[in-house]
Design a protein around this motif. Structure first.
Motif, PDB file in Angstrom:
ATOM      1  N   ALA A  83       0.834  -1.206   0.000  1.00 24.50           N
ATOM      2  CA  ALA A  83       0.000   0.000   0.000  1.00 24.50           C
ATOM      3  C   ALA A  83       0.865   1.250   0.000  1.00 24.50           C
ATOM      4  CB  ALA A  83      -0.928  -0.014   1.215  1.00 24.50           C
TER       5      ALA A  83
ATOM      6  N   THR B 206      -1.123   4.470  -1.403  1.00 22.84           N
ATOM      7  CA  THR B 206      -2.497   4.372  -0.943  1.00 22.84           C
ATOM      8  C   THR B 206      -2.506   3.832   0.479  1.00 22.84           C
ATOM      9  OG1 THR B 206      -4.676   3.474  -1.483  1.00 22.84           O
ATOM     10  CG2 THR B 206      -2.780   2.050  -1.954  1.00 22.84           C
ATOM     11  N   THR B 207      -3.634   3.318   0.937  1.00 19.82           N
ATOM     12  CA  THR B 207      -3.759   2.826   2.301  1.00 19.82           C
ATOM     13  C   THR B 207      -4.057   1.333   2.304  1.00 19.82           C
ATOM     14  OG1 THR B 207      -6.151   3.232   2.422  1.00 19.82           O
ATOM     15  CG2 THR B 207      -4.675   5.055   3.043  1.00 19.82           C
TER      16      THR B 207
ATOM     17  N   ALA C 264      -7.722   0.751   1.736  1.00 12.74           N
ATOM     18  CA  ALA C 264      -8.162   0.886   0.349  1.00 12.74           C
ATOM     19  C   ALA C 264      -7.857  -0.373  -0.452  1.00 12.74           C
ATOM     20  CB  ALA C 264      -7.488   2.097  -0.286  1.00 12.74           C
TER      21      ALA C 264
ATOM     22  N   PRO D 267      -5.611   0.708  -6.198  1.00 14.36           N
ATOM     23  CA  PRO D 267      -6.281   1.929  -6.650  1.00 14.36           C
ATOM     24  C   PRO D 267      -5.345   2.751  -7.529  1.00 14.36           C
ATOM     25  CG  PRO D 267      -6.467   1.649  -4.264  1.00 14.36           C
ATOM     26  CD  PRO D 267      -5.452   0.659  -4.744  1.00 14.36           C
TER      27      PRO D 267
ATOM     28  N   ARG E  90      -3.249   5.746  -8.678  1.00 18.91           N
ATOM     29  CA  ARG E  90      -2.502   6.628  -7.776  1.00 18.91           C
ATOM     30  C   ARG E  90      -3.211   7.960  -7.549  1.00 18.91           C
ATOM     31  NH1 ARG E  90       2.518   7.092  -5.588  1.00 18.91           N
ATOM     32  NH2 ARG E  90       3.041   5.061  -6.397  1.00 18.91           N
TER      33      ARG E  90
ATOM     34  N   ALA F 181      -5.783   7.230  -5.087  1.00 19.10           N
ATOM     35  CA  ALA F 181      -5.272   6.713  -3.826  1.00 19.10           C
ATOM     36  C   ALA F 181      -4.655   7.798  -2.952  1.00 19.10           C
ATOM     37  CB  ALA F 181      -4.233   5.637  -4.109  1.00 19.10           C
ATOM     38  N   LEU F 182      -4.101   8.828  -3.566  1.00 18.64           N
ATOM     39  CA  LEU F 182      -3.442   9.866  -2.789  1.00 18.64           C
ATOM     40  C   LEU F 182      -4.432  10.696  -1.982  1.00 18.64           C
ATOM     41  CD1 LEU F 182      -0.736  11.066  -5.320  1.00 18.64           C
ATOM     42  CD2 LEU F 182      -0.368   9.746  -3.234  1.00 18.64           C
TER      43      LEU F 182
ATOM     44  N   THR G  15      -9.931   8.352   1.478  1.00 20.03           N
ATOM     45  CA  THR G  15     -11.303   7.973   1.228  1.00 20.03           C
ATOM     46  C   THR G  15     -12.207   8.639   2.251  1.00 20.03           C
ATOM     47  OG1 THR G  15     -11.194   6.051   2.684  1.00 20.03           O
ATOM     48  CG2 THR G  15     -10.519   5.727   0.384  1.00 20.03           C
TER      49      THR G  15
END
Length: 354
Positions: A186, A191-192, A195, A217, A219, A222-223, A226
């Motif tokens: 991740a 991302t996390t 996610a 996700p 990028r 994802a940055l 959410t």
């Protein structure tokens, strides 16, 4: 400005016949709700682009230094989270917030299945009403405005919507190798863990297997945290600083719809849309230190400031929110302005649902 111009610019979607005076355009109802939240439209939410709607649009544009005319994209962005997106531009689910939710609530009200507030928040009452509508239309009763439900609404209620282009999205795939962890994957993808786990339907607490294929996700998406990430951060700072998390959630929804990257024309930024002057006051007077210009930093600034206002007004949330909207000194000297009352009422209503 004519009524035709109001309708055409709100959506840029309606057929010419839709613009006839007196014809109901549900997208206009969304505009009216957004204008009401700013204290500029106090008539019935009827979806008709009449004189009162046009006057409210013009008053808002004058107050925000916008060109006087159509309720175009710039105007709707300036209206805040209740000013976008247009109905039909995304799938609608529980806990969504915005212009399109107001339109949905208006439509469900007209269908006689919803008698709640037209506040742009997709809460349990809206979800239950949508489920009733779906059952009546012999649709899957999932409380989601997906393609089939949207198509039915557009056809039966004659809602003008913009055609959505077909986009073939390429989802990056990562093949797990020896020594990999979900956390490391991740982080590398920007991302996390939550996610990645959500996208792949896996339990983040369980180990991953060599050779396992994981979708990642994009990028650019994802940055940005959410919605659940943002709510978690709001709750963390609320608890840490001793402010009711429900109040902070509601204030964040009203200000940004949990969007972290919004910067207003006045320079207000982040989830809680704090102004540069507010940040300066918090850093120099309340925190007495510089606060990072990050998502967490922006949230900390906002929570510190609303906590200060709650202390000043002895826990009175109505006065504290008015101070947030119009300024602490203005509340002390003049009370709650009429223009502030809809904002305060909307936040307090949202607080009960979040």
């Amino acid at each position: 400005m004519t009524r035709l111009a109001v309708i055409a610019a709100v959506a840029a979607l309606a057929a010419p016949a839709t613009a006839l005076a007196g014809v109901v355009n549900p997208q206009i109802a969304g505009l009216q709700v957004a204008l009401r939240a700013h204290g500029l439209y106090l008539a019935q939410i009827d979806g008709i682009a009449g004189t009162r709607t046009a006057n409210a649009v013009h008053a808002f544009q004058r107050a925000h230094g916008l060109p006087i005319g159509a309720a175009d994209t710039r105007t709707r962005i300036a209206l805040g989270p209740l000013g976008r997106p247009l109905f039909g531009s995304r799938v609608l689910r529980r806990a969504d917030f915005g212009f399109d939710v107001s339109v949905l609530q208006f439509l469900l009200t007209r269908r006689g299945v919803y008698d709640g507030a037209l506040d742009g928040y997709f809460g349990k009452e809206t979800a239950a009403a949508l489920k009733r509508y779906q059952r009546a239309m012999h649709l899957a009763a999932d409380s989601v405005v997906g393609p089939r439900t949207l198509s039915t609404i557009v056809r039966r209620d004659r809602v003008p919507v913009r055609a959505q282009p077909t986009v073939h999205k390429v989802v990056p795939v990562y093949v797990v190798r020896a020594g990999d962890t979900l956390t490391a994957i991740a982080a590398k993808a920007g991302t996390t863990v939550a996610a990645v786990a959500s996208l792949n339907g896996i339990d983040p607490a369980k180990p991953i297997v060599i050779g396992q294929r994981l979708r990642l996700p994009a990028r650019a998406v994802a940055l940005a945290p959410t919605r659940s990430d943002v709510r978690g951060r709001l709750d963390t700072w609320s608890v840490r600083l001793g402010v009711d998390p429900h109040l902070i959630r509601a204030l964040a929804w009203m200000e940004s719809g949990y969007q972290t990257r919004i910067v207003s024309s006045a320079g207000a930024r982040g989830v809680l849309q704090t102004l540069p002057s507010t940040r300066a006051y918090v850093e120099t007077v309340l925190a007495r230190r510089q606060i990072p210009r990050t998502v967490d930093g922006d949230i900390e600034v906002g929570v510190l400031y609303i906590r200060h206002l709650l202390q000043v007004f002895k826990g009175n949330e109505r006065l504290a929110l008015a101070g947030w909207y119009q300024g602490e000194r203005a509340v002390r000297e003049h009370g709650v302005y009429n223009v502030s009352k809809p904002f305060v009422a909307n936040v307090l209503a949202l607080k009960l649902r979040m």
